[in-house]
Design an enzyme around this catalytic site. Structure first.
Site, PDB file in Angstrom:
ATOM      1  N   LYS A  46       0.818  -1.210   0.000  1.00 36.89           N
ATOM      2  CA  LYS A  46       0.000   0.000   0.000  1.00 36.89           C
ATOM      3  C   LYS A  46       0.851   1.259   0.000  1.00 36.89           C
ATOM      4  O   LYS A  46       0.463   2.261  -0.587  1.00 36.89           O
ATOM      5  CB  LYS A  46      -0.952   0.007   1.202  1.00 36.89           C
ATOM      6  N   LYS A  54      -8.892 -15.955  -9.522  1.00 35.52           N
ATOM      7  CA  LYS A  54     -10.036 -15.771  -8.643  1.00 35.52           C
ATOM      8  C   LYS A  54     -10.812 -14.528  -9.078  1.00 35.52           C
ATOM      9  O   LYS A  54     -10.214 -13.563  -9.551  1.00 35.52           O
ATOM     10  CB  LYS A  54      -9.507 -15.539  -7.215  1.00 35.52           C
ATOM     11  N   LYS A  59     -12.462  -7.767  -7.438  1.00 34.20           N
ATOM     12  CA  LYS A  59     -12.962  -6.431  -7.775  1.00 34.20           C
ATOM     13  C   LYS A  59     -11.915  -5.615  -8.529  1.00 34.20           C
ATOM     14  O   LYS A  59     -12.233  -4.735  -9.308  1.00 34.20           O
ATOM     15  CB  LYS A  59     -13.362  -5.704  -6.486  1.00 34.20           C
TER      16      LYS A  59
END
Ligand code: TRP
Length: 329
Positions: free
Chosen positions: A112, A194, A197
């Protein structure tokens, strides 16, 4: 005594059917056997810059969505993290028991901060300590986490053990909870991966997607140049992914799903799977969701009483912690 399960969900936009089949649907089956707390973690979300209007709406929408998915607010504690001050308070206490080196090693922090190089703030660094506070606050025994969160849970255990070694048995040491079932739904555009989003609109079916959009996405699902409908994840990832979704949506096993499509064409499979998802999953959830969203007062009342329920579980642990370190109560 029922065991306690805690999980936190970021209020970032809508969930997809991968989240539903992989997690939320299973939580519903835990609600009688365990004491479950589900927190919409808005305090975690603001470690990355958020648009205030979006965060506000996403938080309320998430609450409505989890309830629409079948989580009963009388059987589970579904609440907004910032509604209970205990999280922030215990986070401070625990930050005095977290080493800088430990936080610096967290891979999510490294990822991040690489993505948000202009905003590497203290909250982002301390994020795992807040997560530790979330968990330890309720005497949590079990935490259902994916692989990406295992390192944070390991830290929560280390902090709990470290604290207990100094002050005695204050915290329950949490463990990873791996629920029995739960399908790992594949991406529609790259069925070897998978559903996620972050991989683009075409790859996932949102729980709140309108029926025509769901149909369109399934019709465009990537398959193969063969014609046989057979479950074979190795060689036929797309077809296998569709069969898995069908099995999950209709509550049948994969073998039964495959039998139903024997000798049929790919086009038929795609539209039938889409229709099953529309009829059994998205439409019923959307009906309940719209009802909840149209009654904001009712939703606010549930949020309030759930946060009070969370506080009644967390406050004794918070007090015990303060007392242990010598704060005057
Ligand atoms: N960090 C988790 C995530 O990004 C969310 C979270 C916050 C959480 N607090 C938690 C998960 C406590 C499990 C337990 O998905």
């Amino acid at each position: 005594m029922k065991k306690t399960i805690f999980s936190g969900m970021q209020p970032t936009g809508v969930a997809h059917i991968g989240n539903y089949f992989g997690a939320i649907k299973n939580w519903v089956s835990l609600q009688d056997e365990y004491n479950c707390l589900y927190s919409i973690v808005d305090l975690h979300a603001i470690t990355i810059r958020q648009n205030p209007e979006e965060l506000y709406q996403n938080t309320l929408n998430a609450l409505a969505l989890y309830m629409a998915c079948g989580l009963d607010p009388d059987k589970n504690t579904i609440y907004i993290q910032s509604h209970y001050h205990g999280h922030a308070e215990l986070c401070w206490l625990l930050s005095c028991f977290t080493y800088m080196g430990e936080l610096g090693r967290m891979t999510q922090y490294k990822d991040k901060s690489a993505k948000n190089a202009d905003n590497i703030n203290l909250g982002l660094f301390a994020y795992p300590t807040l997560q530790t506070a979330d968990i330890l606050l309720f005497g949590t025994h079990l935490v259902p986490v994916g692989d990406d969160q295992k390192q944070h849970l390991e830290l929560a255990r280390d902090i709990a053990i470290r604290f207990n070694n100094i002050y005695g048995d204050v915290f329950t040491v949490p463990e990873v909870f791996t629920p029995k079932t739960g399908a790992r739904i594949k991406s529609l555009s790259d069925p070897t991966k998978k559903m996620s989003k972050s991989d683009g609109e075409a790859n996932y079916v949102g729980i709140l997607d309108p029926a025509d959009v769901v149909m369109k996405k399934f019709k465009r699902a990537v398959t193969d140049s063969d014609t046989e409908i057979r479950y074979d994840p190795e060689n036929k990832a797309g077809i296998s992914g569709l069969l898995e979704i069908y099995a999950a949506a209709c509550n049948v096993d994969i073998a039964a799903a495959q039998r139903e499509f024997e000798g049929k064409q790919y086009g038929h499979l795609k539209t039938t799977v889409a229709q099953a998802v529309i009829d059994n999953v998205t439409t019923p959830i959307q009906t309940k969701y719209n009802h909840l969203i149209k009654n904001p007062d009712h939703l606010a009342n549930i949020a309030k009483s759930s946060a009070e329920k969370a506080a009644s579980i967390g406050n004794p642990v918070l007090e015990k912690t303060k007392k242990a370190v010598g704060l005057v109560l």
